[in-house]
Motif scaffolding. Sequence first.
Motif, short mmCIF file in Angstrom:
data_model
loop_
_atom_site.label_atom_id
_atom_site.label_comp_id
_atom_site.label_asym_id
_atom_site.label_seq_id
_atom_site.Cartn_x
_atom_site.Cartn_y
_atom_site.Cartn_z
N GLN A 105 171.45 5.40 -60.47
CA GLN A 105 169.68 5.37 -61.28
C GLN A 105 168.91 5.33 -60.33
O GLN A 105 167.70 6.34 -59.65
CB GLN A 105 168.98 4.34 -62.08
CG GLN A 105 169.69 4.19 -63.47
CD GLN A 105 168.96 2.83 -64.24
OE1 GLN A 105 168.01 2.62 -64.09
NE2 GLN A 105 170.25 2.61 -64.41
N MET A 106 168.82 4.13 -59.06
CA MET A 106 167.75 4.59 -57.94
C MET A 106 168.28 5.89 -57.18
O MET A 106 167.08 6.44 -56.25
CB MET A 106 168.06 3.77 -56.84
CG MET A 106 167.99 2.34 -57.82
SD MET A 106 166.16 2.16 -58.35
CE MET A 106 165.87 1.52 -56.94
N GLN A 107 169.43 6.33 -57.09
CA GLN A 107 169.29 7.67 -56.37
C GLN A 107 169.57 8.72 -56.60
O GLN A 107 168.83 9.56 -56.69
CB GLN A 107 171.03 7.32 -55.68
CG GLN A 107 171.84 6.97 -54.75
CD GLN A 107 171.14 6.58 -53.78
OE1 GLN A 107 170.52 7.51 -53.50
NE2 GLN A 107 171.70 5.89 -52.70
N MET A 108 168.94 8.68 -58.41
CA MET A 108 168.38 10.07 -58.90
C MET A 108 167.42 10.15 -59.04
O MET A 108 166.25 11.23 -59.03
CB MET A 108 169.00 9.85 -60.39
CG MET A 108 170.63 9.06 -60.92
SD MET A 108 170.58 8.74 -62.57
CE MET A 108 169.49 9.26 -63.93
N TYR A 109 166.07 9.28 -58.99
CA TYR A 109 165.30 8.96 -58.40
C TYR A 109 164.65 9.58 -57.07
O TYR A 109 163.74 10.89 -56.55
CB TYR A 109 164.23 7.76 -58.35
CG TYR A 109 165.13 7.16 -60.24
CD1 TYR A 109 164.89 7.54 -61.24
CD2 TYR A 109 164.86 5.67 -60.20
CE1 TYR A 109 164.73 6.91 -62.03
CE2 TYR A 109 165.47 5.34 -61.29
CZ TYR A 109 165.54 5.68 -62.58
OH TYR A 109 166.14 5.74 -63.66
N VAL A 110 165.37 8.82 -56.31
CA VAL A 110 165.37 10.17 -54.74
C VAL A 110 165.71 11.27 -54.86
O VAL A 110 165.13 11.97 -54.09
CB VAL A 110 166.06 9.59 -53.54
CG1 VAL A 110 166.02 9.48 -52.52
CG2 VAL A 110 165.70 7.68 -53.62
N ALA A 111 166.34 11.47 -55.27
CA ALA A 111 167.37 12.88 -55.61
C ALA A 111 166.19 14.03 -56.26
O ALA A 111 165.81 15.55 -56.33
CB ALA A 111 168.50 13.34 -56.05
N VAL A 112 165.45 13.47 -57.04
CA VAL A 112 164.28 14.12 -57.91
C VAL A 112 162.85 14.34 -56.75
O VAL A 112 163.05 15.76 -57.05
CB VAL A 112 163.54 13.33 -58.95
CG1 VAL A 112 162.75 14.04 -59.65
CG2 VAL A 112 164.83 13.30 -59.82
N ALA A 113 162.96 13.23 -55.99
CA ALA A 113 161.54 13.40 -55.48
C ALA A 113 161.94 14.66 -53.89
O ALA A 113 161.05 15.18 -54.06
CB ALA A 113 160.98 12.30 -55.13
N ALA A 114 162.91 13.87 -53.43
CA ALA A 114 163.61 15.66 -52.70
C ALA A 114 163.73 16.35 -53.03
O ALA A 114 163.26 17.62 -52.36
CB ALA A 114 164.45 14.78 -52.18
N ALA A 115 163.99 17.33 -54.55
CA ALA A 115 164.32 18.37 -54.62
C ALA A 115 162.91 18.80 -55.18
O ALA A 115 162.77 19.53 -54.39
CB ALA A 115 165.38 18.37 -55.93
N GLU A 116 161.88 17.88 -55.96
CA GLU A 116 160.65 18.54 -56.52
C GLU A 116 160.06 18.92 -54.74
O GLU A 116 159.50 19.59 -55.30
CB GLU A 116 160.38 17.95 -57.47
CG GLU A 116 161.06 17.77 -58.45
CD GLU A 116 160.25 17.55 -59.25
OE1 GLU A 116 158.70 17.13 -59.43
OE2 GLU A 116 160.76 17.35 -60.51
N GLU A 117 160.19 18.24 -53.80
CA GLU A 117 159.53 18.83 -53.11
C GLU A 117 159.54 19.99 -52.07
O GLU A 117 159.00 20.24 -51.72
CB GLU A 117 159.66 17.35 -51.35
CG GLU A 117 158.60 17.58 -50.11
CD GLU A 117 157.80 17.54 -50.31
OE1 GLU A 117 156.85 17.73 -49.09
OE2 GLU A 117 156.55 16.85 -51.23
N ALA A 118 161.20 20.17 -52.58
CA ALA A 118 161.66 22.08 -51.67
C ALA A 118 161.10 22.12 -52.60
O ALA A 118 162.30 23.58 -52.65
CB ALA A 118 163.47 21.22 -51.61
#
Length: 189
Positions: A105-118
């Motif tokens: 779950q925690m990794q999902m939130y990090v991945a969303v933030a990184a992907a949206e930034e990109a």
Amino acid sequence: MVRMSAEERRESVVRAAMSEFARGGYFGTSTEAIAKRVGVSQPYLFRLFPGKKAIFLAASAHCMDLTRRTFEEASEGLEGEEVLHSMANAYVKLIAEHPELLLMQMQMYVAVAAAEEAGDPEFGEAVRAGWMRLWDTVHVPLGGQVDGTANFMAYGMLINCLVSMGFPPEHRVWEGLYPSARTTGRLEK
């Protein structure tokens, strides 16, 4: 030796991917590590999934579905405070028994933030849709009250953060967060 069907192999890839992504995150996990954990070649892995992103999104959906089903089962036939306590205890038990679920779950939130930034909205759309299904699963049994649902989910996220940071179950920070902690002073398994 019994051969697995493609669907059974796909499910084993999703479970393995969830464990690998939980530890290494999207960017720190290789498809080679996932294939090795499952015992398949990378080319076979890519016959099951078109790419790493698809594997991650399938693992994310699996993670959210397990959590959602836990809440559904815990709330079945209950009302009022019983629902709240049953779902809270079921979640604490779930993450105690399956820590990779929480870390995923925690990794999902990090991945969303990184992907949206990109500039890639796909992660966010998929993860938010799963999170909203989770919200709705909790919302109805808690009486359809937004405040109650928000409070429950907020405590859940606080628990996620505290567990992720490694606070031991007997630490004072846990006092009052869930019913079993008040009576036993520890996370129940």
